[in-house]
Each structure stands twice: as C-alpha cells, then as structure tokens.
Design a protein around this motif. Structure first.
Motif, PDB file in Angstrom:
ATOM      1  N   TRP A  69       6.147  10.952  19.956  1.00 16.42           N
ATOM      2  CA  TRP A  69       4.753  11.354  20.118  1.00 16.42           C
ATOM      3  C   TRP A  69       4.181  10.632  21.329  1.00 16.42           C
ATOM      4  O   TRP A  69       4.455   9.443  21.539  1.00 16.42           O
ATOM      5  CB  TRP A  69       3.943  10.978  18.876  1.00 16.42           C
ATOM      6  CG  TRP A  69       4.210  11.865  17.706  1.00 16.42           C
ATOM      7  CD1 TRP A  69       4.949  11.568  16.608  1.00 16.42           C
ATOM      8  CD2 TRP A  69       3.735  13.203  17.524  1.00 16.42           C
ATOM      9  NE1 TRP A  69       4.969  12.643  15.745  1.00 16.42           N
ATOM     10  CE2 TRP A  69       4.225  13.659  16.277  1.00 16.42           C
ATOM     11  CE3 TRP A  69       2.945  14.061  18.280  1.00 16.42           C
ATOM     12  CZ2 TRP A  69       3.949  14.931  15.783  1.00 16.42           C
ATOM     13  CZ3 TRP A  69       2.664  15.322  17.783  1.00 16.42           C
ATOM     14  CH2 TRP A  69       3.164  15.749  16.554  1.00 16.42           C
ATOM     15  N   ALA A  70       3.396  11.348  22.137  1.00  8.11           N
ATOM     16  CA  ALA A  70       2.761  10.770  23.317  1.00  8.11           C
ATOM     17  C   ALA A  70       1.297  11.189  23.353  1.00  8.11           C
ATOM     18  O   ALA A  70       0.936  12.266  22.876  1.00  8.11           O
ATOM     19  CB  ALA A  70       3.472  11.244  24.594  1.00  8.11           C
ATOM     20  N   SER A  71       0.461  10.341  23.911  1.00  6.82           N
ATOM     21  CA  SER A  71      -0.960  10.655  24.077  1.00  6.82           C
ATOM     22  C   SER A  71      -1.138  11.685  25.179  1.00  6.82           C
ATOM     23  O   SER A  71      -0.265  11.843  26.046  1.00  6.82           O
ATOM     24  CB  SER A  71      -1.736   9.392  24.445  1.00  6.82           C
ATOM     25  OG  SER A  71      -1.632   8.446  23.421  1.00  6.82           O
ATOM     26  N   CYS A 100       0.674  17.209  28.157  1.00  2.57           N
ATOM     27  CA  CYS A 100      -0.591  17.896  27.884  1.00  2.57           C
ATOM     28  C   CYS A 100      -1.675  17.160  28.653  1.00  2.57           C
ATOM     29  O   CYS A 100      -1.705  15.925  28.663  1.00  2.57           O
ATOM     30  CB  CYS A 100      -0.896  17.892  26.393  1.00  2.57           C
ATOM     31  SG  CYS A 100       0.331  18.768  25.397  1.00  2.57           S
ATOM     32  N   THR A 101      -2.566  17.897  29.291  1.00  5.83           N
ATOM     33  CA  THR A 101      -3.552  17.253  30.164  1.00  5.83           C
ATOM     34  C   THR A 101      -4.993  17.414  29.705  1.00  5.83           C
ATOM     35  O   THR A 101      -5.888  16.875  30.345  1.00  5.83           O
ATOM     36  CB  THR A 101      -3.416  17.789  31.601  1.00  5.83           C
ATOM     37  OG1 THR A 101      -3.575  19.207  31.579  1.00  5.83           O
ATOM     38  CG2 THR A 101      -2.060  17.430  32.195  1.00  5.83           C
ATOM     39  N   THR A 102      -5.240  18.156  28.624  1.00  9.67           N
ATOM     40  CA  THR A 102      -6.608  18.293  28.131  1.00  9.67           C
ATOM     41  C   THR A 102      -6.651  17.996  26.642  1.00  9.67           C
ATOM     42  O   THR A 102      -5.626  18.023  25.959  1.00  9.67           O
ATOM     43  CB  THR A 102      -7.168  19.707  28.384  1.00  9.67           C
ATOM     44  OG1 THR A 102      -6.360  20.657  27.676  1.00  9.67           O
ATOM     45  CG2 THR A 102      -7.195  20.043  29.855  1.00  9.67           C
ATOM     46  N   GLY A 103      -7.841  17.717  26.143  1.00  8.97           N
ATOM     47  CA  GLY A 103      -8.029  17.426  24.732  1.00  8.97           C
ATOM     48  C   GLY A 103      -7.743  15.977  24.414  1.00  8.97           C
ATOM     49  O   GLY A 103      -7.686  15.120  25.297  1.00  8.97           O
ATOM     50  N   LEU A 123     -11.883  15.519  18.016  1.00  9.32           N
ATOM     51  CA  LEU A 123     -10.937  16.355  17.305  1.00  9.32           C
ATOM     52  C   LEU A 123     -10.351  17.471  18.162  1.00  9.32           C
ATOM     53  O   LEU A 123      -9.825  18.426  17.648  1.00  9.32           O
ATOM     54  CB  LEU A 123     -11.618  16.959  16.073  1.00  9.32           C
ATOM     55  CG  LEU A 123     -12.144  15.948  15.059  1.00  9.32           C
ATOM     56  CD1 LEU A 123     -12.887  16.648  13.939  1.00  9.32           C
ATOM     57  CD2 LEU A 123     -11.025  15.106  14.495  1.00  9.32           C
ATOM     58  N   ALA A 124     -10.448  17.344  19.469  1.00 10.04           N
ATOM     59  CA  ALA A 124      -9.958  18.397  20.361  1.00 10.04           C
ATOM     60  C   ALA A 124      -8.434  18.360  20.419  1.00 10.04           C
ATOM     61  O   ALA A 124      -7.842  17.365  20.804  1.00 10.04           O
ATOM     62  CB  ALA A 124     -10.548  18.220  21.752  1.00 10.04           C
ATOM     63  N   THR A 125      -7.800  19.434  20.005  1.00 10.34           N
ATOM     64  CA  THR A 125      -6.345  19.530  20.046  1.00 10.34           C
ATOM     65  C   THR A 125      -5.863  19.474  21.484  1.00 10.34           C
ATOM     66  O   THR A 125      -6.477  20.055  22.372  1.00 10.34           O
ATOM     67  CB  THR A 125      -5.906  20.856  19.400  1.00 10.34           C
ATOM     68  OG1 THR A 125      -6.401  20.888  18.057  1.00 10.34           O
ATOM     69  CG2 THR A 125      -4.407  20.998  19.378  1.00 10.34           C
ATOM     70  N   PRO A 126      -4.762  18.770  21.751  1.00  7.31           N
ATOM     71  CA  PRO A 126      -4.234  18.738  23.111  1.00  7.31           C
ATOM     72  C   PRO A 126      -3.989  20.144  23.650  1.00  7.31           C
ATOM     73  O   PRO A 126      -3.592  21.039  22.907  1.00  7.31           O
ATOM     74  CB  PRO A 126      -2.911  17.980  22.969  1.00  7.31           C
ATOM     75  CG  PRO A 126      -3.106  17.129  21.761  1.00  7.31           C
ATOM     76  CD  PRO A 126      -3.962  17.960  20.844  1.00  7.31           C
TER      77      PRO A 126
END
Length: 104
Positions: free
Chosen positions: A78-80, A49-52, A29-32
């Motif tokens: 939307w992108a991962s 975004c590089t974390t989460g 559940l870590a937000t980007p």
C-alpha cells in the motif's frame, strides 16, 4: 435591534463553520484518483495515484508458460497518494493488471 444583529451574526458563523466541516470531511474521504500503472524496468510494475487521499496498490495476474504452474497473483505494498506502489514479478505472461484504491 442589537439582539437581532447578534442572532443573525451567530447564525452566519454557524453556517460558515458547518460548510467548512463538510468540505474538510469530503476531502478526508476522497478516494485516490488519476491512477496509472507503469512498467519502470524489467520485471517491475508500479502504480501511482495523484489525486484524492488514502492509499493504493498495484495488482497483476500472471500466466506461466508451464501449464503445471498455472496463474499467480502479484501485488505491491500500500502506498499513499503521490507515492509509488511497486511489485517485482517473474518473466511470465501478463494476463491483467490494475490499481486497488482505498480511502483509508
């Protein structure tokens, strides 16, 4: 004595398993985070975004030099985490831009 040892061993395994489950759920559940917006080429905007975990997308508000056209919103797909969300925009004035994040 054997029953006490077995009970303590079982309790330790239960606590360790619960700790692993909590740690795994927190990561899921870590937000980007560590997100940045860039302009890779003319009339394109990207976010990364590089974390989460989860997904993100880039947003912009643009203002036309023509008062009748007003302002318009542009957003990317939307992108991962670790992938770029990119949008193409017309040659209008950029009012603001940001990255929207979702932990799903």
């Amino acid at each position: 004595m054997r029953n006490k040892t077995k009970t303590v061993g079982t309790a330790i395994v239960a606590v360790a398993t619960a700790g692993i489950l909590v740690a795994t759920a927190t990561n899921a559940l870590a937000t980007p985070g560590n997100c940045a917006v860039t302009f890779p080429s003319a009339n394109y905007v990207s976010s990364l975004c590089t974390t989460g975990t989860g997904h993100h997308r880039v947003h912009m508000i643009l203002d036309s030099s023509n008062p009748e056209a007003g302002r318009t919103a542009v957003m990317g797909d939307w992108a991962s985490v670790g992938q770029y969300s990119t949008a193409r925009y017309p040659s209008w004035n950029i009012v603001t831009y940001w990255t929207e994040v979702s932990n799903t």
